[in-house]
Design a protein around this motif. Structure first.
Motif, PDB file in Angstrom:
ATOM      1  N   ALA A   1       0.831  -1.210   0.000  1.00  0.00           N
ATOM      2  CA  ALA A   1       0.000   0.000   0.000  1.00  0.00           C
ATOM      3  C   ALA A   1       0.864   1.258   0.000  1.00  0.00           C
ATOM      4  O   ALA A   1       0.605   2.205  -0.743  1.00  0.00           O
ATOM      5  CB  ALA A   1      -0.921  -0.005   1.210  1.00  0.00           C
ATOM      6  N   TYR A   2       1.911   1.274   0.808  1.00  0.00           N
ATOM      7  CA  TYR A   2       2.761   2.456   0.931  1.00  0.00           C
ATOM      8  C   TYR A   2       3.519   2.727  -0.374  1.00  0.00           C
ATOM      9  O   TYR A   2       3.708   3.873  -0.765  1.00  0.00           O
ATOM     10  CB  TYR A   2       3.728   2.268   2.090  1.00  0.00           C
ATOM     11  CG  TYR A   2       4.412   3.524   2.598  1.00  0.00           C
ATOM     12  CD1 TYR A   2       4.066   4.796   2.175  1.00  0.00           C
ATOM     13  CD2 TYR A   2       5.412   3.428   3.552  1.00  0.00           C
ATOM     14  CE1 TYR A   2       4.682   5.926   2.665  1.00  0.00           C
ATOM     15  CE2 TYR A   2       6.045   4.554   4.049  1.00  0.00           C
ATOM     16  CZ  TYR A   2       5.680   5.803   3.598  1.00  0.00           C
ATOM     17  OH  TYR A   2       6.311   6.919   4.086  1.00  0.00           O
ATOM     18  N   ALA A   3       3.933   1.687  -1.069  1.00  0.00           N
ATOM     19  CA  ALA A   3       4.662   1.854  -2.331  1.00  0.00           C
ATOM     20  C   ALA A   3       3.767   2.419  -3.418  1.00  0.00           C
ATOM     21  O   ALA A   3       4.259   2.966  -4.406  1.00  0.00           O
ATOM     22  CB  ALA A   3       5.251   0.519  -2.782  1.00  0.00           C
ATOM     23  N   GLY A   4       2.476   2.303  -3.243  1.00  0.00           N
ATOM     24  CA  GLY A   4       1.537   2.818  -4.227  1.00  0.00           C
ATOM     25  C   GLY A   4       1.115   4.244  -3.940  1.00  0.00           C
ATOM     26  O   GLY A   4       0.065   4.671  -4.381  1.00  0.00           O
ATOM     27  N   ASP A   5       1.950   4.998  -3.214  1.00  0.00           N
ATOM     28  CA  ASP A   5       1.611   6.389  -2.909  1.00  0.00           C
ATOM     29  C   ASP A   5       1.548   7.217  -4.190  1.00  0.00           C
ATOM     30  O   ASP A   5       1.890   6.750  -5.268  1.00  0.00           O
ATOM     31  CB  ASP A   5       2.591   7.001  -1.906  1.00  0.00           C
ATOM     32  CG  ASP A   5       3.992   7.212  -2.467  1.00  0.00           C
ATOM     33  OD1 ASP A   5       4.259   6.833  -3.615  1.00  0.00           O
ATOM     34  OD2 ASP A   5       4.826   7.779  -1.744  1.00  0.00           O
ATOM     35  N   ILE A   6       1.135   8.435  -4.088  1.00  0.00           N
ATOM     36  CA  ILE A   6       0.949   9.299  -5.256  1.00  0.00           C
ATOM     37  C   ILE A   6       2.230   9.440  -6.070  1.00  0.00           C
ATOM     38  O   ILE A   6       2.211   9.371  -7.287  1.00  0.00           O
ATOM     39  CB  ILE A   6       0.416  10.681  -4.821  1.00  0.00           C
ATOM     40  CG1 ILE A   6      -0.993  10.521  -4.273  1.00  0.00           C
ATOM     41  CG2 ILE A   6       0.453  11.671  -5.966  1.00  0.00           C
ATOM     42  CD1 ILE A   6      -1.561  11.766  -3.634  1.00  0.00           C
ATOM     43  N   GLU A   7       3.354   9.606  -5.391  1.00  0.00           N
ATOM     44  CA  GLU A   7       4.616   9.772  -6.100  1.00  0.00           C
ATOM     45  C   GLU A   7       5.194   8.446  -6.578  1.00  0.00           C
ATOM     46  O   GLU A   7       5.939   8.401  -7.541  1.00  0.00           O
ATOM     47  CB  GLU A   7       5.628  10.482  -5.200  1.00  0.00           C
ATOM     48  CG  GLU A   7       5.207  11.897  -4.853  1.00  0.00           C
ATOM     49  CD  GLU A   7       6.167  12.548  -3.868  1.00  0.00           C
ATOM     50  OE1 GLU A   7       7.219  11.958  -3.558  1.00  0.00           O
ATOM     51  OE2 GLU A   7       5.852  13.648  -3.414  1.00  0.00           O
ATOM     52  N   GLY A   8       4.897   7.370  -5.871  1.00  0.00           N
ATOM     53  CA  GLY A   8       5.425   6.062  -6.238  1.00  0.00           C
ATOM     54  C   GLY A   8       6.931   5.960  -6.133  1.00  0.00           C
ATOM     55  O   GLY A   8       7.559   5.157  -6.795  1.00  0.00           O
ATOM     56  N   GLY A   9       7.523   6.784  -5.292  1.00  0.00           N
ATOM     57  CA  GLY A   9       8.968   6.884  -5.219  1.00  0.00           C
ATOM     58  C   GLY A   9       9.680   5.806  -4.439  1.00  0.00           C
ATOM     59  O   GLY A   9      10.862   5.561  -4.665  1.00  0.00           O
ATOM     60  N   LEU A  10       9.015   5.153  -3.515  1.00  0.00           N
ATOM     61  CA  LEU A  10       9.699   4.170  -2.680  1.00  0.00           C
ATOM     62  C   LEU A  10      10.326   3.048  -3.498  1.00  0.00           C
ATOM     63  O   LEU A  10      11.434   2.613  -3.212  1.00  0.00           O
ATOM     64  CB  LEU A  10       8.746   3.579  -1.642  1.00  0.00           C
ATOM     65  CG  LEU A  10       8.280   4.504  -0.528  1.00  0.00           C
ATOM     66  CD1 LEU A  10       7.288   3.780   0.368  1.00  0.00           C
ATOM     67  CD2 LEU A  10       9.438   5.019   0.285  1.00  0.00           C
ATOM     68  N   SER A  11       9.626   2.591  -4.499  1.00  0.00           N
ATOM     69  CA  SER A  11      10.118   1.444  -5.273  1.00  0.00           C
ATOM     70  C   SER A  11      11.318   1.777  -6.141  1.00  0.00           C
ATOM     71  O   SER A  11      12.026   0.878  -6.590  1.00  0.00           O
ATOM     72  CB  SER A  11       8.992   0.864  -6.130  1.00  0.00           C
ATOM     73  OG  SER A  11       8.539   1.830  -7.048  1.00  0.00           O
ATOM     74  N   THR A  12      11.584   3.055  -6.384  1.00  0.00           N
ATOM     75  CA  THR A  12      12.723   3.424  -7.225  1.00  0.00           C
ATOM     76  C   THR A  12      13.901   3.981  -6.421  1.00  0.00           C
ATOM     77  O   THR A  12      14.923   4.322  -6.997  1.00  0.00           O
ATOM     78  CB  THR A  12      12.308   4.469  -8.281  1.00  0.00           C
ATOM     79  OG1 THR A  12      11.815   5.637  -7.621  1.00  0.00           O
ATOM     80  CG2 THR A  12      11.251   3.903  -9.210  1.00  0.00           C
ATOM     81  N   MET A  13      13.745   4.062  -5.110  1.00  0.00           N
ATOM     82  CA  MET A  13      14.825   4.596  -4.278  1.00  0.00           C
ATOM     83  C   MET A  13      15.958   3.596  -4.132  1.00  0.00           C
ATOM     84  O   MET A  13      15.727   2.382  -4.111  1.00  0.00           O
ATOM     85  CB  MET A  13      14.306   4.929  -2.873  1.00  0.00           C
ATOM     86  CG  MET A  13      13.407   6.116  -2.814  1.00  0.00           C
ATOM     87  SD  MET A  13      12.899   6.402  -1.090  1.00  0.00           S
ATOM     88  CE  MET A  13      11.839   7.803  -1.318  1.00  0.00           C
ATOM     89  N   SER A  14      17.168   4.119  -3.998  1.00  0.00           N
ATOM     90  CA  SER A  14      18.308   3.267  -3.666  1.00  0.00           C
ATOM     91  C   SER A  14      18.123   2.791  -2.221  1.00  0.00           C
ATOM     92  O   SER A  14      17.287   3.322  -1.473  1.00  0.00           O
ATOM     93  CB  SER A  14      19.613   4.055  -3.790  1.00  0.00           C
ATOM     94  OG  SER A  14      19.679   5.051  -2.782  1.00  0.00           O
TER      95      SER A  14
END
Length: 89
Positions: free
Chosen positions: A17-30
């Protein structure tokens, strides 16, 4: 004390759920950026000043804090799981 039936599934559902936030940035972070997003680096108590070791971070994300309080799962467990969930281990 709260107790979830399946701790790993609860954390998996949280990060899905958190990875699907508006920015979607968690999944692309180092790995380091992810840890810095979810916690604060603790240079004084850290191991070898290693910024890639989740044990060297103090959790400070409000959503992780709320999920921890709701489930009884320690906040630091969320940091460790995030590293695995986002493919950094």
């Amino acid at each position: 004390m709260l107790n979830v039936r399946n701790k790993k599934q609860a954390m998996h559902n949280f990060f899905t759920a958190y990875a699907g936030d508006i920015e979607g940035g968690l999944s692309t972070m180092s790995k380091q950026k992810l840890l810095e997003h979810l916690g604060s680096f603790d240079a004084e108590n850290g191991i070898n000043n290693d910024r890639l070791n989740p044990k060297n971070y103090s959790p400070c994300d409000i959503f992780v804090g709320v999920a921890s309080a709701a489930t009884g799962i320690p906040e630091h467990d969320f940091l460790n799981y995030a590293v695995k969930f986002f493919g950094h281990e």
